[in-house]
Motif scaffolding. Structure first.
Motif, PDB file in Angstrom:
ATOM      1  N   ALA A   1       0.840  -1.208   0.000  1.00 13.60           N
ATOM      2  CA  ALA A   1       0.000   0.000   0.000  1.00 13.60           C
ATOM      3  C   ALA A   1       0.874   1.257   0.000  1.00 13.60           C
ATOM      4  CB  ALA A   1      -0.925  -0.007   1.217  1.00 13.60           C
ATOM      5  N   TYR A   2       1.975   1.212   0.723  1.00  9.95           N
ATOM      6  CA  TYR A   2       2.894   2.358   0.811  1.00  9.95           C
ATOM      7  C   TYR A   2       3.502   2.666  -0.559  1.00  9.95           C
ATOM      8  CZ  TYR A   2       6.874   5.169   2.448  1.00  9.95           C
ATOM      9  OH  TYR A   2       7.787   6.182   2.648  1.00  9.95           O
ATOM     10  N   VAL A   3       3.954   1.621  -1.254  1.00 14.92           N
ATOM     11  CA  VAL A   3       4.563   1.795  -2.571  1.00 14.92           C
ATOM     12  C   VAL A   3       3.532   2.333  -3.576  1.00 14.92           C
ATOM     13  CG1 VAL A   3       5.594   0.562  -4.529  1.00 14.92           C
ATOM     14  CG2 VAL A   3       6.355   0.075  -2.203  1.00 14.92           C
ATOM     15  N   LYS A   4       2.319   1.784  -3.508  1.00 13.27           N
ATOM     16  CA  LYS A   4       1.272   2.258  -4.419  1.00 13.27           C
ATOM     17  C   LYS A   4       0.876   3.694  -4.108  1.00 13.27           C
ATOM     18  CE  LYS A   4      -0.704  -2.363  -5.182  1.00 13.27           C
ATOM     19  NZ  LYS A   4      -1.844  -3.260  -4.868  1.00 13.27           N
ATOM     20  N   LYS A   5       0.839   4.040  -2.829  1.00 12.67           N
ATOM     21  CA  LYS A   5       0.480   5.400  -2.413  1.00 12.67           C
ATOM     22  C   LYS A   5       1.445   6.424  -3.016  1.00 12.67           C
ATOM     23  CE  LYS A   5       0.454   8.355   1.685  1.00 12.67           C
ATOM     24  NZ  LYS A   5       0.734   8.415   3.145  1.00 12.67           N
ATOM     25  N   HIS A   6       2.722   6.081  -3.048  1.00 12.27           N
ATOM     26  CA  HIS A   6       3.726   7.001  -3.584  1.00 12.27           C
ATOM     27  C   HIS A   6       3.969   6.779  -5.077  1.00 12.27           C
ATOM     28  CE1 HIS A   6       4.790   8.808   0.269  1.00 12.27           C
ATOM     29  NE2 HIS A   6       4.693   7.599   0.794  1.00 12.27           N
ATOM     30  N   LYS A   7       3.127   5.934  -5.674  1.00 11.17           N
ATOM     31  CA  LYS A   7       3.103   5.725  -7.124  1.00 11.17           C
ATOM     32  C   LYS A   7       4.460   5.302  -7.690  1.00 11.17           C
ATOM     33  CE  LYS A   7      -0.692   8.981  -7.727  1.00 11.17           C
ATOM     34  NZ  LYS A   7      -1.177  10.228  -8.368  1.00 11.17           N
ATOM     35  N   ILE A   8       5.194   4.512  -6.892  1.00  9.40           N
ATOM     36  CA  ILE A   8       6.477   3.980  -7.377  1.00  9.40           C
ATOM     37  C   ILE A   8       6.186   2.861  -8.374  1.00  9.40           C
ATOM     38  CG2 ILE A   8       8.563   2.725  -6.718  1.00  9.40           C
ATOM     39  CD1 ILE A   8       8.370   4.196  -3.990  1.00  9.40           C
ATOM     40  N   GLU A   9       6.647   3.043  -9.616  1.00  4.85           N
ATOM     41  CA  GLU A   9       6.324   2.088 -10.680  1.00  4.85           C
ATOM     42  C   GLU A   9       7.563   1.427 -11.281  1.00  4.85           C
ATOM     43  OE1 GLU A   9       3.239   3.408 -13.487  1.00  4.85           O
ATOM     44  OE2 GLU A   9       3.016   5.172 -12.209  1.00  4.85           O
ATOM     45  N   THR A  10       8.750   1.899 -10.873  1.00  4.21           N
ATOM     46  CA  THR A  10       9.994   1.278 -11.352  1.00  4.21           C
ATOM     47  C   THR A  10      10.880   0.962 -10.152  1.00  4.21           C
ATOM     48  OG1 THR A  10       9.917   2.541 -13.417  1.00  4.21           O
ATOM     49  CG2 THR A  10      12.024   1.541 -12.833  1.00  4.21           C
TER      50      THR A  10
END
Length: 880
Positions: free
Chosen positions: A124-133
């Motif tokens: 959820a944390y990674v998705k929240k900060h929109k990290i895609e790579t």
């Protein structure tokens, strides 16, 4: 979100090989994976930055250390920012930005901080900060607990994973290697060392090995150890109590009632049969029928250490509960094994325990090897010698060593190496020791050190037993400065031989002047050794003609025909070293074969001659450079290929007589010529008999003579054709089936439409197969799939079976594996079979997860027990 491609631009011109890689990277990234091997000196970090800029999505870059993390940031600012100040980056994973530079440990700590439901909260944390790579730098550094976080992240749909490494962990365990590649994906591209040398970014170099034998006490320890195992094995084969238990056990006496158990543990069942056969028992015919054999249809292998391990591991550990009735015979066996030291931590190990091999790796005989290399280097290079010796430990307990009696220096380490060289060469004033906690210099070097530090006084203590040498007390405030200054003394030649720890000099330390590197390190993987090796082969602007020698040490096990664990470790390490052949045919490849070492070792092997030859070759700098130049001209790309060795006892040239796979043709030619000469001779000699006895009887005698005279050679001709010529041709056919399947189904993102299958054979009989005109990604996929098809059979979901009667009688392999990736579902497995039947033979396909399938799987494994512990093929990387 800022458009990174407009803000961040590479300031300089790309090198030829870098541009070539960047031109093709978009193809590789289609599957949301990019796995690149880029050796030290290739600009790996800069390429990584360019990749994430081109992808253009919020990125998390993970590095193994803070030093390397900071290097990413500094490379970004130095090479990409231009006049515009870029502030869209962060060094704090808890406050991510468009580009976040962090470490694997920080990610793990973040995950732990979430406590309950850590996985879900991390995602959820990674998705929240929109990290895609996600960029993974040197992922082989990962500790066990760090893997889980990354596997969790890989579950995020649409996440692109870019993996950059100088050295894949080829010498790790199979589990670790599989884990690494399942995380990073197959290798998509590799920047080759030849490209860097051609471009002038790395210097020509050569790897050498200096061999030694253990000390007498070590030899005696190993011999006693081996004798104990041999005696134990002989007692095991004479153990009638165990044999009676086995031959009366239900799974052996009533195999039909125990099919599920037998097929669940095929290796154990095989080991039981092989054990009983070695004990002199005629194997239960019912058991062989279960497997589809008759008594004369099976060739039993010996009850080797490998089979012993499987047999006893199951009886004593893994299946102990299933053999409660065996306790009275198992307990004495277990007790004896623990006394010998072959049963520890619930693992049976007959090949040798870690203590045995640690003794060899740490053998004091290597101290003499190091001294000879240093002495020879100094004699030949004089003032230009710049030697670095890397060890695992400091061994401060040897600081008080005095005199010339070196027997008490019985461990490998920084201080023993330093003391040993001085004991042999007391007048040497150009040694230096540099570690995180210990600095030793000669008094003459201290004068120069003070000048570099711009200080008049420096706290020093004389060193016992090492005249003229002193300890330098390093105040914390000057720690980094002293390390830099000692490095400068090494650059200037005040110090010619610098001894240090792998931990201190192996990462972040740089001295382009190194022209001789000596790896006296044995702890941990070869990855860190390769990092240091990379520094030794960097170009030196002050010495444009630099050519480096990298020395490896091997202490041979006198009881092992393959040289023992040290040689095994070297062979694993060399898989990641691409270099030029040492002698003979000029070529560039990975692997230790290019050093042309003996295939078998014994107590009579002349190590002194081999070592002298290595020392002489190391000093022929111009020859090394010429061989690189000649080899580089022969190719333009590193090709992944599969090598199938010639494994017969007879030398290939004698068996073949002709170069191109015509052993069978040659022998058949002998038969034809023999028959053509035999017929007229027979008729002339028996003309009288024809008149007296009649034509029928003479024809009968003729065919008897023909069979007796030429039958064995005819059989040999057929067998040679199938075993040699057919193996070569069949591998090419299998390659065609694999290639056409991958290309026509676009499976595994294979897209090399113009690729061509190429097969070559050398004079020793080994042949190789590879794809020409294919991308690195597609070459890797092709070779991996092909290797899996022809590898020893383990536990695949699907098998391809050919029931050819003649081949079965000749002992020709009829079972092949449907590769794991293809065999994930029935549809793809059947599709693969279509291409197999088109190019190879009319095999049928069997699903091995049914009772009938398990039976066929066990039969397949049992038919090819000779392959069980052999490496029948091996991947290689060659410049073509």
């Amino acid at each position: 979100m800022q458009d990174l491609s407009k803000i961040l631009k590479f300031k300089f011109s790309w090198r030829t090989y870098q541009q070539k890689f960047l031109d093709g990277f978009q193809e590789h990234i289609k599957d949301e994976h990019l796995h690149v091997i880029a050796p030290p000196g290739s600009g790996k970090t800069i390429l990584g930055l360019e990749i994430l800029i081109r992808i253009g999505k919020p990125t998390l870059v993970l590095a193994p250390t803070l030093t390397i993390r900071n290097q990413w940031r500094s490379r970004l600012m130095e090479f990409f920012t231009g006049d515009n100040e870029f502030n869209g980056y962060s060094l704090n994973i808890k406050a991510p930005s468009q580009i976040t530079f962090s470490t694997y440990q920080s990610l793990f700590s973040l995950s732990k901080s979430f406590n309950e439901n850590a996985k879900e909260k991390l995602l959820a944390y990674v998705k929240k900060h929109k990290i895609e790579t996600l960029v993974l730098d040197e992922a082989h550094h990962l500790k066990n607990e760090w893997w889980h976080c990354l596997y969790h992240l890989k579950e995020i749909e649409g996440l692109t994973v870019v993996s950059l490494t100088a050295t894949p962990p080829y010498d790790s365990t199979a589990t670790e290697i599989n884990r690494y590649f399942s995380l990073c994906g197959p290798i998509d591209d590799e920047i080759g060392v030849p490209d860097l040398i051609k471009n002038g970014d790395l210097c020509p170099h050569q790897d050498f090995v200096y061999f030694s034998r253990p000390e007498e006490a070590q030899i005696q320890y190993i011999i006693n150890y081996r004798e104990q195992i041999l005696n134990f094995t002989n007692r095991l084969i004479a153990n009638t109590g165990l044999q009676e238990k086995l031959i009366t056990s239900n799974f052996y006496t009533n195999p039909k009632e125990s099919l599920e158990y037998i097929y669940q543990y095929p290796s154990f069942f095989s080991s039981v049969i092989i054990y009983l056969n070695s004990c002199g028992y005629a194997v239960n015919e019912e058991n062989l029928k279960i497997l589809g054999f008759s008594n004369n249809d099976v060739t039993f292998p010996s009850f080797t250490y490998e089979w012993s391990e499987i047999f006893l591991q199951q009886l004593l550990i893994d299946q102990r509960d299933n053999f409660i009735d065996f306790e009275d015979v198992l307990l004495p066996i277990e007790k004896e094994m623990k006394q010998i030291g072959v049963l520890e931590n619930k693992r049976v190990n007959f090949v040798g325990d870690e203590v045995l091999y640690r003794n060899l790796s740490n053998s004091p005989s290597k101290l003499e090897s190091i001294f000879e290399i240093v002495r020879n280097t100094d004699e030949n290079l004089g003032d230009t010698a710049r030697t670095v010796i890397l060890a695992d430990f400091i061994r401060k307990e040897f600081l008080n060593f005095e005199g010339s009696e070196t027997k008490t220096l019985n461990k490998l380490g920084v201080v023993p190496i330093f003391k040993y060289i001085l004991a042999k060469e007391a007048t040497n004033t150009s040694l230096g020791v540099l570690t995180g906690s210990l600095v030793i210099l000669h008094e003459t070097a201290v004068v120069h050190l003070k000048q570099l530090l711009s200080i008049k006084e420096l706290a020093v203590n004389p060193m016992d037993g090492s005249e003229g040498y002193v300890f330098i007390k390093v105040p914390n405030a000057l720690k980094n400065k002293i390390a830099e200054s000692v490095t400068q003394l090494f650059e200037d030649g005040v110090i010619k031989t610098l001894i240090g720890t792998k931990a201190f000099l192996g990462e972040g330390w740089d001295a382009p002047c190194i022209n001789t590197l000596l790896l006296a390190s044995y702890v941990g993987s070869f990855v860190s050794s390769n990092q240091m090796r990379g520094r030794a082969i960097r170009v030196d602007s002050k010495n444009p003609d630099k050519i480096s020698a990298i020395w490896h040490l091997a202490c041979l096990d006198p009881t092992a025909i393959d040289g023992g664990k040290d040689m095994e470790k070297l062979q694993q390490r060399f898989k990641a070293f691409t270099g030029v052949s040492l002698r003979g045919e000029v070529y560039i490849s990975n692997g230790i074969d290019r050093l042309v070492l003996p295939l078998k070792w014994s107590e009579t092997t002349d190590l002194s001659t081999i070592n002298r030859d290595m020392l002489a070759k190391a000093q022929q700098k111009s020859v090394i450079g010429d061989r690189w130049n000649e080899a580089i001209k022969k190719g333009n790309i590193l090709v992944r290929e599969l090598k199938i060795p010639f494994s017969q006892d007879q030398p290939f040239a004698k068996t073949k007589r002709l170069h191109a796979l015509n052993a069978g043709k040659y022998v058949m030619l002998e038969v034809v010529l023999g028959v053509s000469l035999f017929v007229p001779e027979f008729i002339l000699k028996n003309m009288g008999a024809v008149l007296n006895k009649g034509i029928v009887q003479i024809v009968y005698l003729f065919f008897v003579a023909l069979i007796l005279g030429f039958g064995p050679k005819t059989f040999k001709a057929l067998k040679l054709y199938f075993l040699f010529g057919n193996q070569y041709k069949k591998t090419k056919k299998i390659g065609k089936a694999v290639f056409e399947y991958l290309l026509n189904t676009k499976s595994l993102n294979f897209e090399s439409n113009t690729a061509v299958i190429n097969a070559e054979q050398n004079r020793k009989g080994t042949f190789s197969i590879y794809l020409k005109n294919a991308s690195q990604h597609d070459s890797t996929i092709f070779i991996s799939i092909l290797e899996e098809v022809i590898a020893p059979i383990d536990n695949p979901r699907y098998l391809l079976i050919n029931g050819n009667f003649i081949k079965r009688k000749l002992g020709i392999r009829n079972y092949y594996v449907v590769p794991k990736e293809i065999g994930k579902n029935k549809t793809e497995a059947i599709r693969f079979k279509k291409y197999w039947n088109k190019h190879v033979d009319g095999s049928k396909i069997i699903f091995t997860r049914t009772l009938e399938g398990r039976k066929e799987l066990l039969k397949a494994r049992f038919s090819h027990l000779k392959y069980q512990f052999e490496e029948v093929s091996q991947k290689a990387i060659t410049w073509k």
